[in-house]
Design a protein around this motif. Structure first.
Motif, short mmCIF file in Angstrom:
data_model
loop_
_atom_site.label_atom_id
_atom_site.label_comp_id
_atom_site.label_asym_id
_atom_site.label_seq_id
_atom_site.Cartn_x
_atom_site.Cartn_y
_atom_site.Cartn_z
N ARG A 62 0.86 -1.19 0.00
CA ARG A 62 0.00 0.00 0.00
C ARG A 62 0.89 1.24 0.00
N ALA A 63 0.75 2.05 -1.03
CA ALA A 63 1.54 3.27 -1.12
C ALA A 63 1.00 4.31 -0.15
N SER A 64 1.86 5.23 0.22
CA SER A 64 1.46 6.33 1.09
C SER A 64 0.58 7.31 0.34
N GLU A 65 -0.36 7.93 1.06
CA GLU A 65 -1.17 9.00 0.50
C GLU A 65 -0.44 10.35 0.62
N PHE A 66 0.66 10.37 1.39
CA PHE A 66 1.44 11.58 1.61
C PHE A 66 0.59 12.72 2.19
N ARG A 67 -0.27 12.34 3.12
CA ARG A 67 -1.10 13.33 3.82
C ARG A 67 -1.61 12.71 5.11
N THR A 68 -2.30 13.52 5.90
CA THR A 68 -2.91 13.02 7.12
C THR A 68 -4.23 12.33 6.77
N LEU A 69 -4.43 11.13 7.31
CA LEU A 69 -5.63 10.36 7.01
C LEU A 69 -6.76 10.74 7.96
N SER A 70 -7.98 10.60 7.47
CA SER A 70 -9.15 10.78 8.33
C SER A 70 -9.29 9.55 9.23
N PRO A 71 -10.06 9.64 10.31
CA PRO A 71 -10.25 8.46 11.18
C PRO A 71 -10.76 7.24 10.43
N SER A 72 -11.69 7.45 9.51
CA SER A 72 -12.25 6.30 8.77
C SER A 72 -11.20 5.71 7.83
N GLU A 73 -10.39 6.55 7.20
CA GLU A 73 -9.33 6.05 6.33
C GLU A 73 -8.29 5.28 7.14
N CYS A 74 -8.02 5.77 8.32
CA CYS A 74 -7.05 5.11 9.19
C CYS A 74 -7.55 3.72 9.58
N ALA B 106 -9.70 1.91 7.91
CA ALA B 106 -9.71 1.07 6.71
C ALA B 106 -8.32 0.56 6.39
N LEU B 107 -7.30 1.39 6.59
CA LEU B 107 -5.93 0.97 6.35
C LEU B 107 -5.53 -0.14 7.32
N ALA B 108 -5.86 0.03 8.59
CA ALA B 108 -5.55 -1.00 9.59
C ALA B 108 -6.25 -2.30 9.24
N GLN C 185 -7.15 -3.32 6.24
CA GLN C 185 -6.49 -3.90 5.06
C GLN C 185 -5.23 -4.64 5.45
N ILE C 186 -4.42 -4.04 6.31
CA ILE C 186 -3.17 -4.68 6.72
C ILE C 186 -3.45 -5.93 7.54
N ASN C 187 -4.37 -5.84 8.49
CA ASN C 187 -4.70 -7.00 9.32
C ASN C 187 -5.29 -8.14 8.49
N ASP C 188 -6.19 -7.80 7.58
CA ASP C 188 -6.87 -8.83 6.79
C ASP C 188 -5.96 -9.48 5.75
N SER C 189 -4.81 -8.87 5.48
CA SER C 189 -3.88 -9.44 4.50
C SER C 189 -3.30 -10.77 4.97
N GLY C 190 -3.32 -10.99 6.28
CA GLY C 190 -2.72 -12.20 6.84
C GLY C 190 -1.24 -12.08 7.10
N ALA C 191 -0.69 -10.89 6.88
CA ALA C 191 0.75 -10.69 7.11
C ALA C 191 1.09 -10.82 8.59
N GLY C 192 2.35 -11.16 8.85
CA GLY C 192 2.84 -11.24 10.22
C GLY C 192 3.76 -10.10 10.58
N ILE C 193 4.23 -9.35 9.56
CA ILE C 193 5.10 -8.19 9.77
C ILE C 193 4.68 -7.11 8.79
N CYS C 194 4.61 -5.87 9.27
CA CYS C 194 4.34 -4.73 8.40
C CYS C 194 5.56 -3.82 8.40
N PHE C 195 6.21 -3.69 7.24
CA PHE C 195 7.30 -2.73 7.10
C PHE C 195 6.71 -1.37 6.77
N VAL C 196 7.19 -0.35 7.46
CA VAL C 196 6.67 1.01 7.29
C VAL C 196 7.79 1.91 6.79
N GLY C 197 7.59 2.49 5.62
CA GLY C 197 8.60 3.36 5.03
C GLY C 197 8.05 4.73 4.72
N LEU C 198 7.84 5.53 5.76
CA LEU C 198 7.28 6.88 5.59
C LEU C 198 8.30 7.97 5.85
#
Length: 268
Positions: free
Chosen positions: A138-150, A152-154, A156-169
């Motif tokens: 998931r690419a960055s939006e390069f802005r502050t997210l709204s509560p609902s967007e935040c 939804a992002l969480a 998406q990451i949780n539902d992916s089944g991943a065990g590690i999330c790398f964050v490059g902001l």
């Protein structure tokens, strides 16, 4: 494997740890889908916490703060006698974690950067670690997210089944993200800064000899003088001055927990 716990570096709690121990802790949490905030701080990252009470509070809530820069490793050795032989450099930590994740059947999620950067980064990781499963990007939006967007992002990451999330902001946005999302994302979030750009081939790394001697800042300054001159020519001397004062017992005698942020910042 070295893990000597957290130690005070200019009021910031930094782990005296090596790659093996850091990888072991993150992979263990990833297998359990346990939330964990992880970062690797160089001088700029430490000094951002020194100068900002709210950010200092965030950093001191992290589960694992690795000594990314050689000067931070030297500070641990000089102030606390840790005798670390190497730093835990974010881009290299990323590779160590990806190898361990492939070996342990732990999938990863990549968040941050641009779509192009993520495509190249994913391709590089796939070529280097054939057994690694990238559960989502998931690419960055390069802005502050709204509560609902935040939320939804969480999700998406949780539902992916991943065990590690790398964050490059980038610093300090990635640390703010990991702090704010630590109760929403059910896996380790590993803030690795320029690792995305380095491994995507979009940003060159300093030669190994410069990295070993703590001169990576000089290489980056030469490459990006207009963007980085103020950071390095003011921050580095301030770090050294404060380090000397801490060694003499004049400053930073204790960890300063800072001030808890009053407002939520949702970088994404």
């Amino acid at each position: 494997m070295i893990d000597l716990g957290k130690h005070n570096v200019l009021g910031i709690e930094v782990n005296a740890i090596d790659y093996d121990a850091a990888v072991d802790r993150v992979i263990a949490a990833g297998k359990q889908r346990k939330s964990m905030a992880v970062t690797a701080l160089a001088v700029h990252g430490v000094m951002t916490g020194v100068s900002d009470q709210e950010h200092r509070y965030r950093l001191n809530q992290f589960d694992l703060v690795c000594p990314d820069g050689q000067p931070v490793r030297w500070a641990l050795n000089w102030l606390h006698g840790c005798e670390l032989s190497d730093r835990v450099y974010g881009p290299n930590l990323t590779l160590h974690l990806c190898q361990a994740a492939a070996d342990s059947d732990v999938s990863v999620f990549l968040f941050g950067g641009t779509d192009e950067m993520l495509r190249e980064f994913s391709r590089t990781l796939g070529d280097r670690f054939p057994g690694l499963h990238i559960a989502g990007i998931r690419a960055s939006e390069f802005r502050t997210l709204s509560p609902s967007e935040c939320d939804a992002l969480a999700e998406q990451i949780n539902d992916s089944g991943a065990g590690i999330c790398f964050v490059g902001l980038g610093c300090p946005r990635q640390e703010v993200f990991a702090y704010e999302m630590r109760n929403k994302i059910e896996m380790p979030m590993v803030a690795v800064g320029a690792a995305f750009a380095f491994h995507a081939g979009m940003l060159s790394q300093a030669p190994n000899w410069m990295q070993r001697h703590g001169l990576e800042w000089l290489y980056r300054l030469v490459c990006e003088p207009r963007r980085l001159w103020k950071r390095y020519l003011t921050t580095n001397p301030a770090f050294l001055f404060r380090l000397g004062c801490q060694r003499l017992g004049l400053l930073h005698r204790q960890v300063d927990q800072g001030r808890q942020p009053k407002t939520t910042i949702r970088f994404g």
